[in-house]
Design a protein around this motif. Sequence first.
Motif, PDB file in Angstrom:
ATOM      1  N   ILE B 235       0.875  -1.165   0.000  1.00 21.17           N
ATOM      2  CA  ILE B 235       0.000   0.000   0.000  1.00 21.17           C
ATOM      3  C   ILE B 235       0.916   1.219   0.000  1.00 21.17           C
ATOM      4  CG2 ILE B 235      -1.799   1.253   1.248  1.00 21.17           C
ATOM      5  CD1 ILE B 235      -2.757  -1.471   0.354  1.00 21.17           C
ATOM      6  N   CYS B 236       0.719   2.106  -0.944  1.00 24.25           N
ATOM      7  CA  CYS B 236       1.673   3.215  -1.093  1.00 24.25           C
ATOM      8  C   CYS B 236       1.196   4.506  -0.446  1.00 24.25           C
ATOM      9  CB  CYS B 236       1.949   3.463  -2.574  1.00 24.25           C
ATOM     10  SG  CYS B 236       2.617   2.028  -3.420  1.00 24.25           S
ATOM     11  N   ASP B 237       0.092   5.033  -0.907  1.00 23.35           N
ATOM     12  CA  ASP B 237      -0.259   6.389  -0.512  1.00 23.35           C
ATOM     13  C   ASP B 237      -1.698   6.668  -0.908  1.00 23.35           C
ATOM     14  OD1 ASP B 237       0.116   8.858   0.474  1.00 23.35           O
ATOM     15  OD2 ASP B 237       1.760   9.414  -0.860  1.00 23.35           O
ATOM     16  N   THR B 238      -2.189   7.821  -0.456  1.00 20.25           N
ATOM     17  CA  THR B 238      -3.457   8.298  -0.992  1.00 20.25           C
ATOM     18  C   THR B 238      -3.197   9.636  -1.688  1.00 20.25           C
ATOM     19  OG1 THR B 238      -3.974   9.344   1.111  1.00 20.25           O
ATOM     20  CG2 THR B 238      -4.961   7.205   0.700  1.00 20.25           C
ATOM     21  N   VAL B 239      -3.856   9.839  -2.785  1.00  9.10           N
ATOM     22  CA  VAL B 239      -3.713  11.097  -3.515  1.00  9.10           C
ATOM     23  C   VAL B 239      -5.102  11.580  -3.920  1.00  9.10           C
ATOM     24  CG1 VAL B 239      -1.418  10.634  -4.456  1.00  9.10           C
ATOM     25  CG2 VAL B 239      -3.438   9.890  -5.712  1.00  9.10           C
ATOM     26  N   THR B 240      -5.191  12.856  -4.165  1.00 12.01           N
ATOM     27  CA  THR B 240      -6.438  13.406  -4.670  1.00 12.01           C
ATOM     28  C   THR B 240      -6.283  13.649  -6.164  1.00 12.01           C
ATOM     29  OG1 THR B 240      -6.844  14.455  -2.553  1.00 12.01           O
ATOM     30  CG2 THR B 240      -8.119  15.261  -4.426  1.00 12.01           C
ATOM     31  N   LEU B 241      -7.178  13.059  -6.908  1.00 10.08           N
ATOM     32  CA  LEU B 241      -7.105  13.194  -8.364  1.00 10.08           C
ATOM     33  C   LEU B 241      -8.307  13.988  -8.867  1.00 10.08           C
ATOM     34  CD1 LEU B 241      -6.085   9.544  -9.331  1.00 10.08           C
ATOM     35  CD2 LEU B 241      -4.578  11.512  -9.024  1.00 10.08           C
ATOM     36  N   VAL B 242      -8.032  14.832  -9.823  1.00 10.77           N
ATOM     37  CA  VAL B 242      -9.122  15.566 -10.473  1.00 10.77           C
ATOM     38  C   VAL B 242      -9.214  15.081 -11.924  1.00 10.77           C
ATOM     39  CG1 VAL B 242      -8.954  17.598  -9.000  1.00 10.77           C
ATOM     40  CG2 VAL B 242      -7.554  17.439 -11.054  1.00 10.77           C
ATOM     41  N   HIS B 243     -10.276  15.467 -12.557  1.00 13.20           N
ATOM     42  CA  HIS B 243     -10.543  14.966 -13.908  1.00 13.20           C
ATOM     43  C   HIS B 243      -9.371  15.195 -14.850  1.00 13.20           C
ATOM     44  CE1 HIS B 243     -12.255  14.943 -17.986  1.00 13.20           C
ATOM     45  NE2 HIS B 243     -13.110  14.047 -17.501  1.00 13.20           N
ATOM     46  N   ASP B 244      -8.803  16.401 -14.791  1.00 13.20           N
ATOM     47  CA  ASP B 244      -7.772  16.743 -15.760  1.00 13.20           C
ATOM     48  C   ASP B 244      -6.415  16.104 -15.456  1.00 13.20           C
ATOM     49  OD1 ASP B 244      -9.634  18.146 -17.106  1.00 13.20           O
ATOM     50  OD2 ASP B 244      -9.077  20.108 -16.284  1.00 13.20           O
ATOM     51  N   SER B 245      -6.272  15.537 -14.273  1.00 11.48           N
ATOM     52  CA  SER B 245      -4.989  14.892 -13.963  1.00 11.48           C
ATOM     53  C   SER B 245      -4.946  13.458 -14.483  1.00 11.48           C
ATOM     54  CB  SER B 245      -4.738  14.910 -12.451  1.00 11.48           C
ATOM     55  OG  SER B 245      -5.751  14.183 -11.793  1.00 11.48           O
ATOM     56  N   ILE B 246      -6.052  13.041 -15.081  1.00  9.84           N
ATOM     57  CA  ILE B 246      -6.149  11.646 -15.547  1.00  9.84           C
ATOM     58  C   ILE B 246      -6.236  11.611 -17.066  1.00  9.84           C
ATOM     59  CG2 ILE B 246      -7.536   9.535 -15.468  1.00  9.84           C
ATOM     60  CD1 ILE B 246      -8.619  10.772 -12.724  1.00  9.84           C
ATOM     61  N   LYS B 247      -5.456  10.756 -17.660  1.00  9.87           N
ATOM     62  CA  LYS B 247      -5.603  10.495 -19.102  1.00  9.87           C
ATOM     63  C   LYS B 247      -6.625   9.379 -19.223  1.00  9.87           C
ATOM     64  CE  LYS B 247      -2.131  12.533 -21.604  1.00  9.87           C
ATOM     65  NZ  LYS B 247      -2.341  13.219 -22.888  1.00  9.87           N
ATOM     66  N   TRP B 248      -7.845   9.748 -19.520  1.00 14.13           N
ATOM     67  CA  TRP B 248      -8.922   8.755 -19.538  1.00 14.13           C
ATOM     68  C   TRP B 248      -8.732   7.799 -20.700  1.00 14.13           C
ATOM     69  CZ3 TRP B 248     -11.602   8.593 -15.255  1.00 14.13           C
ATOM     70  CH2 TRP B 248     -11.672   9.746 -14.469  1.00 14.13           C
ATOM     71  N   ARG B 249      -9.115   6.574 -20.485  1.00 11.75           N
ATOM     72  CA  ARG B 249      -8.941   5.578 -21.544  1.00 11.75           C
ATOM     73  C   ARG B 249      -9.891   5.874 -22.709  1.00 11.75           C
ATOM     74  NH1 ARG B 249     -12.471   0.945 -18.963  1.00 11.75           N
ATOM     75  NH2 ARG B 249     -14.449   1.871 -19.465  1.00 11.75           N
ATOM     76  N   GLY B 250      -9.488   5.426 -23.859  1.00 15.43           N
ATOM     77  CA  GLY B 250     -10.319   5.628 -25.034  1.00 15.43           C
ATOM     78  C   GLY B 250     -11.429   4.603 -25.083  1.00 15.43           C
ATOM     79  N   GLU B 251     -12.403   4.879 -25.904  1.00 13.72           N
ATOM     80  CA  GLU B 251     -13.539   3.957 -25.999  1.00 13.72           C
ATOM     81  C   GLU B 251     -13.146   2.633 -26.638  1.00 13.72           C
ATOM     82  OE1 GLU B 251     -17.095   5.575 -27.619  1.00 13.72           O
ATOM     83  OE2 GLU B 251     -16.930   7.417 -26.476  1.00 13.72           O
ATOM     84  N   THR B 252     -12.007   2.650 -27.333  1.00 12.29           N
ATOM     85  CA  THR B 252     -11.597   1.412 -27.993  1.00 12.29           C
ATOM     86  C   THR B 252     -10.680   0.573 -27.099  1.00 12.29           C
ATOM     87  OG1 THR B 252      -9.746   2.599 -28.969  1.00 12.29           O
ATOM     88  CG2 THR B 252     -11.748   2.398 -30.295  1.00 12.29           C
ATOM     89  N   SER B 253     -10.516   0.992 -25.870  1.00 10.21           N
ATOM     90  CA  SER B 253      -9.616   0.272 -24.975  1.00 10.21           C
ATOM     91  C   SER B 253     -10.046  -1.176 -24.801  1.00 10.21           C
ATOM     92  CB  SER B 253      -9.596   0.952 -23.611  1.00 10.21           C
ATOM     93  OG  SER B 253      -8.902   0.149 -22.690  1.00 10.21           O
ATOM     94  N   LYS B 254      -9.050  -2.026 -24.764  1.00 11.75           N
ATOM     95  CA  LYS B 254      -9.345  -3.452 -24.554  1.00 11.75           C
ATOM     96  C   LYS B 254      -9.209  -3.817 -23.085  1.00 11.75           C
ATOM     97  CE  LYS B 254      -7.862  -4.778 -29.157  1.00 11.75           C
ATOM     98  NZ  LYS B 254      -6.768  -5.330 -29.957  1.00 11.75           N
ATOM     99  N   ARG B 255      -9.031  -2.807 -22.244  1.00  9.77           N
ATOM    100  CA  ARG B 255      -8.862  -3.077 -20.819  1.00  9.77           C
ATOM    101  C   ARG B 255     -10.041  -2.494 -20.045  1.00  9.77           C
ATOM    102  NH1 ARG B 255      -3.568  -1.487 -22.480  1.00  9.77           N
ATOM    103  NH2 ARG B 255      -2.065  -3.164 -22.183  1.00  9.77           N
ATOM    104  N   PRO B 256     -11.081  -3.285 -19.852  1.00  6.50           N
ATOM    105  CA  PRO B 256     -12.255  -2.755 -19.157  1.00  6.50           C
ATOM    106  C   PRO B 256     -11.978  -2.389 -17.703  1.00  6.50           C
ATOM    107  CG  PRO B 256     -12.503  -5.093 -19.603  1.00  6.50           C
ATOM    108  CD  PRO B 256     -11.276  -4.650 -20.319  1.00  6.50           C
ATOM    109  N   TRP B 257     -10.889  -2.903 -17.150  1.00  7.92           N
ATOM    110  CA  TRP B 257     -10.564  -2.602 -15.748  1.00  7.92           C
ATOM    111  C   TRP B 257      -9.888  -1.250 -15.606  1.00  7.92           C
ATOM    112  CZ3 TRP B 257      -5.449  -1.592 -15.059  1.00  7.92           C
ATOM    113  CH2 TRP B 257      -4.561  -2.098 -16.007  1.00  7.92           C
ATOM    114  N   LEU B 258      -9.503  -0.645 -16.720  1.00  9.93           N
ATOM    115  CA  LEU B 258      -8.708   0.575 -16.688  1.00  9.93           C
ATOM    116  C   LEU B 258      -9.571   1.801 -16.952  1.00  9.93           C
ATOM    117  CD1 LEU B 258      -5.779   1.842 -16.698  1.00  9.93           C
ATOM    118  CD2 LEU B 258      -5.908   1.645 -19.172  1.00  9.93           C
ATOM    119  N   ALA B 259      -9.576   2.731 -15.999  1.00 10.85           N
ATOM    120  CA  ALA B 259     -10.298   3.987 -16.213  1.00 10.85           C
ATOM    121  C   ALA B 259      -9.406   4.980 -16.944  1.00 10.85           C
ATOM    122  CB  ALA B 259     -10.747   4.564 -14.881  1.00 10.85           C
ATOM    123  N   GLY B 260      -8.138   4.966 -16.603  1.00 10.70           N
ATOM    124  CA  GLY B 260      -7.195   5.884 -17.233  1.00 10.70           C
ATOM    125  C   GLY B 260      -5.843   5.771 -16.565  1.00 10.70           C
TER     126      GLY B 260
END
Lengths: 160, 289
Positions: B235-260
């Motif tokens: 267990i490493c840490d907790t961080v606060t993430l906002v929408h723009d700090s995440i590279k959201w996955r594309g709709e064609t992603s083959k990884r359903p477990w991955l948000a970004g």
Amino acid sequence: MSAIAGNKAAEDPVLQWVTFRLENETYGINVMQVQEVLRYTEIAPVPGAPPYVLGIINLRGNVVTVIDTRLRFGLPTADTTDQTRIVIIEAENQVVGILVDAVAEVVYLRQSEIETTPNVGNEESAKFIQGVCHKNDELLILVDLEKMMSDEEWTELQGL
Amino acid sequence: MAEQPEVKSSNQVDTVLQDYLDQLLVAATAMPAPVEASVVGTSMPVEEPAVRSQSIDTVKAFARSESVTQVQESLPQTLVMPVPSVAEVEQPHLPDTVTDTFETDQADDNPPEIESEDVNDLSVSAGGGTPVDTMTLNWRSSQGIDCLIFKVAGLKLAIPLPLLGGVFNVTDKVTPLFGQASWSLGVWQGEMGKLTIIDSAQLIMPERGLSLEDTGYGFFIQLDRSPWALACQEICDTVTLVHDSIKWRGETSKRPWLAGTVISEMCALIDVPGLMQLLTENVRPAAPH
């Protein structure tokens, strides 16, 4: 009061399970299907028998087929020890023996204590698992003996 | 006609993101050997939190079990046990196009609604099947969403705290069930019930051929209120993430477990509903008796 208690018992019956060990895990089978438990005795191989059949034994004049439970469950093979037992069971109107590492005890479980777990099995053997139950600080894996073999395999066993 | 180039551009971005994640996974799994389970189980690295937000403190009040309390004592100060609560999830602004509504067992009176652009929206996730009953998060909130970062075979993963069912220290052994998929470690009896433990390395990066069964694991991360938990080593840490700090996955992603992916943290953000749906789709129906 006794009528209420009787209803409760009917809704949540207590079942007895014979537990045995295989590869450091404890498994349970319905006591009603267990006829007897034998010490390991020499098993005579049967030429042409399916791989899951270890062979046959002579049980008081009757021939009983012994199943390789480890192979059936997809577990690695192991040598027999002083604890190895052959559990004689009755399933699908047949009497067969299953080879186990050791027989542990008989436990009483309420039906409500038996839980199903998400079955993410990718092998046929996964369907043998009837449920799990936490008992005596360990998880007991309950096995459905009827499903241990397909209809064709039960028929095949009968023909041996 | 005019939109054609945009589609191509979007696909190119998706491809670049996919490549980036592939590199991230490769780089992460090439890191030094993971910590042995026995070591992980007894000692925890205490790091200064990158971000300590007020909402994490409020979550503490909801810590719900003894085992959770034990885990808290051994975890970094910033790690607390979240219990999903309606209060944690800010109501998103009602969008013009609401695609679906999910209810939680706690939030019957006031179910949160999904913004159509939310990547955790199951309509974005691959595959059909029954939608997983879970919360949705308002990533566009100015306060962001607190996430827990943990490590699996060198790869850093982040899970939103509101979708974290609990973190459990591995005390008792996991009981393996025969005939199961390679990514199932077995069943573990926690104080709150039984959990099916997932070999995160096998599930997320099967191509690496790594297994937590071999390398060991120290913690279980329960996915929301589900019977599923991910095994992890650290267990490493907790961080606060906002929408723009995440590279959201594309709709064609083959990884359903991955948000970004979160570049600043070099970690992959888990799409909890997507992952739960992926797991649920792999459950065999019970055979008739």
